[in-house]
Design a protein around this motif. Structure first.
Motif, mmCIF file in Angstrom:
data_model
loop_
_atom_site.group_PDB
_atom_site.id
_atom_site.type_symbol
_atom_site.label_atom_id
_atom_site.label_comp_id
_atom_site.label_asym_id
_atom_site.label_seq_id
_atom_site.Cartn_x
_atom_site.Cartn_y
_atom_site.Cartn_z
ATOM 1 N N VAL A 1 0.924 -1.234 0.013
ATOM 2 C CA VAL A 1 -0.119 0.234 -0.068
ATOM 3 C C VAL A 1 1.000 1.191 -0.093
ATOM 4 N N LYS A 2 0.532 2.265 -0.899
ATOM 5 C CA LYS A 2 1.332 3.438 -0.814
ATOM 6 C C LYS A 2 0.879 4.069 0.575
ATOM 7 N N ARG A 3 1.676 4.600 1.563
ATOM 8 C CA ARG A 3 1.248 4.943 2.744
ATOM 9 C C ARG A 3 1.542 6.489 3.074
ATOM 10 N N GLU A 4 0.487 7.203 2.977
ATOM 11 C CA GLU A 4 0.456 8.643 3.569
ATOM 12 C C GLU A 4 0.673 8.703 4.831
ATOM 13 N N MET A 5 1.824 9.836 4.958
ATOM 14 C CA MET A 5 2.066 10.383 6.309
ATOM 15 C C MET A 5 1.012 11.148 6.668
ATOM 16 N N THR A 6 0.349 10.850 7.975
ATOM 17 C CA THR A 6 -0.337 11.662 8.777
ATOM 18 C C THR A 6 0.094 12.474 9.977
ATOM 19 N N ALA A 7 -0.732 13.092 10.623
ATOM 20 C CA ALA A 7 -0.491 13.897 12.046
ATOM 21 C C ALA A 7 -0.259 12.798 13.129
ATOM 22 N N GLN A 8 -1.180 11.673 12.983
ATOM 23 C CA GLN A 8 -0.643 10.471 14.127
ATOM 24 C C GLN A 8 0.642 9.848 13.981
ATOM 25 N N ASP A 9 1.135 9.989 12.708
ATOM 26 C CA ASP A 9 2.662 9.781 12.776
ATOM 27 C C ASP A 9 3.739 10.302 13.600
ATOM 28 N N TYR A 10 3.425 11.668 13.376
ATOM 29 C CA TYR A 10 4.042 12.526 14.268
ATOM 30 C C TYR A 10 3.918 12.398 15.644
ATOM 31 N N VAL A 11 2.795 12.083 16.295
ATOM 32 C CA VAL A 11 2.376 11.613 17.706
ATOM 33 C C VAL A 11 3.361 10.617 18.064
ATOM 34 N N TYR A 12 3.024 9.632 17.109
ATOM 35 C CA TYR A 12 3.755 8.219 17.350
ATOM 36 C C TYR A 12 5.336 8.716 17.400
ATOM 37 N N SER A 13 5.874 9.258 16.469
ATOM 38 C CA SER A 13 7.317 9.578 16.476
ATOM 39 C C SER A 13 7.820 10.172 17.695
ATOM 40 N N ILE A 14 7.120 11.329 17.975
ATOM 41 C CA ILE A 14 7.683 11.954 19.280
ATOM 42 C C ILE A 14 7.528 11.384 20.444
ATOM 43 N N ARG A 15 6.454 10.339 20.623
ATOM 44 C CA ARG A 15 6.201 9.555 21.914
ATOM 45 C C ARG A 15 7.359 8.775 22.003
ATOM 46 N N ARG A 16 7.951 8.266 20.818
ATOM 47 C CA ARG A 16 9.078 7.227 20.784
ATOM 48 C C ARG A 16 10.423 7.842 21.671
ATOM 49 N N LEU A 17 10.263 9.075 21.715
ATOM 50 C CA LEU A 17 11.452 9.846 22.249
ATOM 51 C C LEU A 17 11.362 9.540 23.974
ATOM 52 N N TYR A 18 10.309 9.131 24.253
ATOM 53 C CA TYR A 18 10.102 8.974 25.686
ATOM 54 C C TYR A 18 10.301 7.501 26.056
ATOM 55 N N ASP A 19 10.399 6.439 25.116
ATOM 56 C CA ASP A 19 10.322 5.244 25.371
ATOM 57 C C ASP A 19 11.784 4.932 26.017
ATOM 58 N N PRO A 20 11.650 4.193 27.142
ATOM 59 C CA PRO A 20 13.065 3.844 28.115
ATOM 60 C C PRO A 20 13.853 2.824 27.186
ATOM 61 N N ALA A 21 13.180 2.051 26.320
ATOM 62 C CA ALA A 21 14.090 0.940 25.641
ATOM 63 C C ALA A 21 14.884 1.645 24.476
ATOM 64 N N ILE A 22 14.598 2.827 24.184
ATOM 65 C CA ILE A 22 15.436 3.598 23.078
ATOM 66 C C ILE A 22 16.513 4.258 23.653
ATOM 67 N N LYS A 23 16.282 5.022 24.975
ATOM 68 C CA LYS A 23 17.151 5.852 25.791
ATOM 69 C C LYS A 23 17.459 7.097 24.808
ATOM 70 N N SER A 24 16.821 7.599 24.331
ATOM 71 C CA SER A 24 16.881 8.680 23.469
ATOM 72 C C SER A 24 17.672 9.769 23.922
ATOM 73 N N PRO A 25 18.832 9.984 23.172
ATOM 74 C CA PRO A 25 19.573 11.401 23.778
ATOM 75 C C PRO A 25 18.818 12.678 23.722
ATOM 76 N N TRP A 26 17.646 12.745 22.824
ATOM 77 C CA TRP A 26 17.241 13.863 22.401
ATOM 78 C C TRP A 26 15.578 13.942 23.320
ATOM 79 N N SER A 27 15.554 13.172 24.487
ATOM 80 C CA SER A 27 14.545 13.144 25.205
ATOM 81 C C SER A 27 14.103 14.370 25.992
#
Length: 599
Positions: free
Chosen positions: A117-143
């Protein structure tokens, strides 16, 4: 385009750590294909926007993924402009609520995770992407950009889950994103222009558990064509790209020419980018001179004499059409001293005098002339030029003055000398400074400069060489006494530099572990203010405190010597963004002609 898209899907199905199957991204580009050729100075790591923090990887991420905002390519001083957003966000009167409207018709590059499927980017994708910065498994240096700042984000700390919804991060509809802050943050929009806040697709992340960095699937101007780790990366123009050039040129004729050439055109302008990893200085220089690379940013100090004579490009290189330009980098070099160290640390008059004397001993003219080959300016404060809050009139009250340094040490108890003529501590015990340094040619040259400066005021110093990564680890643990560091702006605001001396940041960016209430209070007041006279006054007072207590010796701000070949078009280095690949164009015929002449 259809063939390229299909081949890209095959690549990502096989795993981006492998080279493409034969024919997908050929080693030799098709005749007439526009290829940008360049190098990265260090190896890349995993291509995950939430996890990467090194410059090489961020340079690639910048071209594969899309944040909501980007910097205007030509505007100086820098300013932000919409990228995937239709316009700059609507901001509430209290500066706490930001509403972004996303441009419809932006698609992720193909991947098997989308099941055809040709996948369009939406606002919900930004919600998911920013929320990933909080994921303790990633330990993001940008949190730090969002942690504790979004309304309700404490819920992510209690038990992280992508099912958790908070009022501070919401997709109001398919194309509308709303972010609500707990309190105003003057740098928030800068955060929204970083690679870390770029958009990723949840299906891709979940299709490759723990391997997101090996499967970069974004909406940026380029997509991965070939990836041979720590050796060679090929980026292909994203056939789905809908980016169109728009910028604000100033009065510079070259800027106006770039704007006229690009205005309204679809990005990127080249078909592919071939990136090599070139860690050796000599290899970079010879590669550029042999036309293997289209440009070279920051001629290595030790290689300057190969291309520059008396501050100007060598005539024989100018005859080839090569151009030299000087670029003031948003970067500050400084030597920090550990305020908790038993030799140089502390806030008593004798320790302040010792650090002040060390600052007075630093010979900036010799550093700039001999080691930096003239491509630097003296640092008067933590802020480099072109950063918001920089005061061009400010001058450090701590000059190069060995005589004053000697008098200061004599006055504060360091007057006794040992048999070799070196000073003793006020209690009469031997005094030896320990400075860490990088185990490189440049590191050894800097050791000799510091040895000469410190010996001139009677201070004995020993050097402990190691890899920079190991020194940084030890610095965060408080096990390093003195070390030269440098800071490149994450965003062009003074806050990004003054936080390096903020007490609560000790053990992180504050390697000096400086913790002075008077400084902390002013920093906390300043970060609530926009750029202007009130904040400028606080910055001036913070500068005075730095120079009074001397946790740092501000050294230099780099001026980069940049070279480019005449067939490279639309080149202009940006103060904040790492690359300009999307805007660059190549005159294929001119490259072929001039390369033949140079052989």
């Amino acid at each position: 385009m259809t063939l390229r898209t299909a081949l890209s899907a095959l690549l990502l199905a096989a795993g981006a750590t492998c080279t493409l199957a034969a024919g997908a991204a050929p080693a030799t580009p098709a005749k007439g294909e526009k290829v940008l050729r360049l190098f990265l100075s260090t190896s890349e790591t995993g291509l995950d926007p939430a996890a990467a923090s090194d410059i090489a990887t961020l340079s690639l991420l910048e071209n594969l993924f899309d944040p909501l905002l980007r910097y205007d390519y030509l505007a100086r001083p820098v300013k932000l402009r919409p990228n995937t957003a239709t316009a700059m966000p609507d901001i509430s009167a209290d500066k706490r609520t930001y509403t972004f409207r996303i441009r419809p018709g932006i698609y992720f590059t193909p991947d098997p995770a989308f099941k055809g499927v040709k996948r369009e980017m939406t606002a919900q994708d930004y919600v998911y992407s920013i929320r990933r910065l909080y994921d303790p498994a990633i330990k993001s240096p940008w949190s730090y950009m969002f942690d504790g700042k979004l309304e309700g984000d404490e819920a992510f700390k209690q038990r992280f889950s992508h099912a958790t919804q908070i009022p501070g991060l919401q997709a109001l509809d398919r194309y509308t994103l709303r972010i609500r802050l707990k309190e105003a943050d003057n740098n928030f929009l800068f955060y929204m222009a970083t690679p870390a806040s770029s958009v990723v697709a949840r299906e891709v992340i979940e299709a490759y558990p723990g391997q997101a960095g090996n499967h970069p699937v974004g909406t940026g101007p380029f997509m991965i064509g070939e990836w041979k780790r720590s050796d060679r990366i090929v980026l292909l123009a994203n056939p789905y790209s809908t980016a169109v050039f728009n910028a604000t040129p100033g009065d510079d004729p070259q800027d106006k020419a770039i704007a006229a050439s690009l205005q309204g055109k679809r990005l990127p302008r080249v078909d592919r980018v071939e990136v090599k990893i070139a860690e050796e200085f000599q290899g970079r220089m010879l590669g550029f001179l042999n036309s293997e690379y289209d440009y070279l940013e920051q001629v290595p100090e030790s290689m300057t004499d190969m291309v520059i004579r008396e501050g100007a490009l060598k005539p024989e290189l100018g005859a080839r059409g090569i151009t030299l330009s000087r670029f003031p980098v948003l970067q500050t070099y400084y030597m920090w001293m550990n305020m908790n160290d038993p030799v140089v640390g502390g806030y008593t008059p004798d320790r302040i005098a010792l650090r002040r004397a060390i600052s007075l001993s630093y010979n900036s003219r010799e550093d700039i002339a001999l080691l930096k080959k003239g491509f630097a300016i003296k640092a008067e404060s933590p802020l480099p030029p072109n950063v918001l809050g920089y005061d061009p009139a400010y001058r450090s009250p701590v000059p190069y003055d060995p005589a004053l340094a000697n008098a200061l040490l004599d006055r504060h108890g360091y007057g006794k000398r040992d048999a070799d003529g070196f000073r003793r501590a006020p209690d009469g015990k031997p005094l030896t400074l320990t400075m860490h340094s990088e185990a490189t040619v440049g590191g050894r040259l800097r050791d000799e400069l510091w040895r000469k400066c410190l010996n001139a005021i009677g201070l004995r110093v020993v050097f402990k060489s190691d890899k920079k990564t190991e020194i940084i680890k030890a610095s965060r643990l408080g096990k390093v006494t003195m070390f030269e560091s440098n800071w490149i702006a994450d965003f062009p605001d003074g806050d990004n530099f003054y936080q390096l001396l903020y007490g609560p940041n000790a053990g992180r960016a504050n390697y000096a572990r400086f913790n002075l209430p008077a400084y902390n209070e002013r920093y906390e007041q300043a970060r609530l203010l926009s750029d202007g006279p009130a904040r400028q006054r606080l910055y001036g007072e913070m500068n005075q405190l730095i120079h009074a207590y001397n946790p740092w010796v501000p050294l230099t701000h780099a001026v980069s010597a940049d070279l480019r070949h005449p067939w490279l078009k639309n080149y202009k280095r940006h103060p904040v963004e790492f690359t300009s690949w999307r805007y660059l164009d190549v005159d294929v015929a001119e490259r072929a002609r001039l390369s033949r002449q140079a052989r």
